[in-house]
Design an enzyme around this catalytic site. Structure first.
Site, PDB file in Angstrom:
ATOM      1  CD  GLU B  50      -2.955  -1.108   0.233  1.00  0.00           C
ATOM      2  OE1 GLU B  50      -3.073  -0.110  -0.511  1.00  0.00           O
ATOM      3  OE2 GLU B  50      -3.648  -2.129   0.081  1.00  0.00           O
ATOM      4  CG  ASN B  54      -0.534   5.474  -0.826  1.00  0.00           C
ATOM      5  OD1 ASN B  54      -1.434   5.250  -1.644  1.00  0.00           O
ATOM      6  ND2 ASN B  54      -0.745   5.494   0.478  1.00  0.00           N
ATOM      7  NE  ARG B 108      -5.041   3.065  -6.204  1.00  0.00           N
ATOM      8  CZ  ARG B 108      -4.497   1.868  -6.190  1.00  0.00           C
ATOM      9  NH1 ARG B 108      -4.450   1.135  -7.269  1.00  0.00           N
ATOM     10  NH2 ARG B 108      -4.018   1.378  -5.070  1.00  0.00           N
TER      11      ARG B 108
END
Lengths: 105, 159
Positions: B50, B54, B108
Site C-alpha cells: 500500500e 502510494n 483507487r
C-alpha cells in the site's frame, strides 16, 4: 488469467493466476472488461484460487468490474477467497455487496 | 538492557510498478528473522504494498523517482519507513480517511491508509508539499518461539 465461458448458463469464470497489486490490475482490468463485453454474461465469477496476495488495488478492480457487470444486467460473485484476501474484502465493505461463495482457510 | 535483536536494512529502487512485488517480498524476507506467523507476514506485505503504491501513484504520479525503504528490527518490533521525494500530501487527515481517494478515476479504493493502520500497530505520516512523504509503520511480532522466550528471560535476568 484463465477464461471459461458456459454459453448455456451464460456464466463467465475469470480465474486470476497472479498476485493482485497496482502493477497487475491494469492488465487484469483490460482483459476482464474485454471478455465481459464480448460474452455479455448473466453471471460472472472471479476465481481467486491461484491468488496468494491482494492489496487495495484489488478492491478498486473488483468494484470497477462490479459496476460494469451491473450496468450490463449481470451479477458478480467471488470464489476460493483465501483468508488474507477475505480480510481486505471484508474491511472495505464490498463483501456485503458482492457475494463470496467460498472462503479458503 | 541487552537487545535481543538489532538489525537494519535499506532499500532504494525506481518508482516503477513492477517493483511493488519486489519491495513487499524483500521486506517480508527481512522480517522473517522475527519468526512471524503467516498472517503477520501477510499483514506486513500488504501494508508495504500500500505504502509503495502510494509513492508511485500519488508521490510521483507515474514520473520516475526514487523510493526508499529503511527497515529496523528492535527486539520483537519491526519498524518500516517508506519515503519518496515526490509531491507531498496536502491534507494528511483527509488522505487517511477511509474510502477517500484523490484519484477515483484510476479505480483507487481509498483504503490504502486504512489497511496500513489496521494491519500494523502504528502508522505515522510526515509530508511536506513539494518535498515528499515518509510513512513509518511499526508492528510488534508476538513471541511464539520457545527458544526466543528463554533468551528474553535470560536477557532480563542479566541486566
Amino acid at each position: 488469467m484463465n477464461i471459461e465461458y458456459d454459453n448455456k448458463d451464460k456464466l463467465l469464470v475469470i480465474k486470476i493466476d497472479e498476485e493482485i497489486d497496482h502493477h497487475a490490475v491494469e492488465k487484469i482490468r483490460r482483459r476482464a472488461d474485454y471478455e465481459i463485453q464480448r460474452y455479455m454474461p448473466k453471471r460472472v465469477v472471479f476465481d481467486f484460487d491461484n491468488v496468494s496476495f491482494m492489496d487495495s488495488s484489488g478492491i478498486g478492480m473488483v468494484v470497477g468490474r462490479y459496476k460494469l457487470i451491473s450496468m450490463l444486467g449481470g451479477e458478480l460473485s467471488m470464489i476460493n477467497v483465501k483468508e488474507n484476501l477475505y480480510k481486505i474484502l471484508k474491511m472495505s465493505g464490498i463483501s456485503k455487496i458482492i457475494p463470496i461463495q467460498e472462503v479458503k482457510i | 538492557m541487552k537487545d535481543l535483536y538489532e538489525n537494519e536494512m535499506k532499500l532504494e529502487f525506481l518508482s516503477k510498478s513492477n517493483n511493488e512485488a519486489f519491495a513487499r517480498i524483500t521486506v517480508a524476507a527481512f522480517a522473517a528473522q522475527l519468526d512471524p506467523t503467516i498472517e503477520e507476514l501477510a499483514d506486513i506485505k500488504t501494508a508495504v504494498s500500500e505504502a509503495v503504491t502510494n509513492c508511485i501513484i500519488h508521490g510521483y504520479e507515474d514520473r520516475e523517482g526514487i523510493i526508499k525503504i529503511r527497515t529496523k528490527i528492535f527486539r520483537d518490533t519491526i519498524i518500516i519507513e517508506i519515503s519518496d521525494t515526490g509531491n507531498g500530501i496536502e491534507n494528511i487527515d483527509k488522505a487517511r480517511e477511509p474510502l477517500y481517494t484523490s484519484k477515483p478515476n484510476l479505480e483507487r479504493s481509498g483504503m490504502g491508509f486504512t489497511i496500513m493502520e489496521s494491519f500494523m500497530d502504528d502508522v505515522k505520516v510526515e509530508s511536506i508539499l513539494g518535498l515528499g512523504t515518509k510513512v513509518t509503520m511499526t508492528k510488534k511480532i508476538k513471541l511464539l518461539n520457545k527458544e526466543k522466550e528463554e533468551e528474553l528471560k535470560d536477557s532480563l535476568l542479566f541486566t
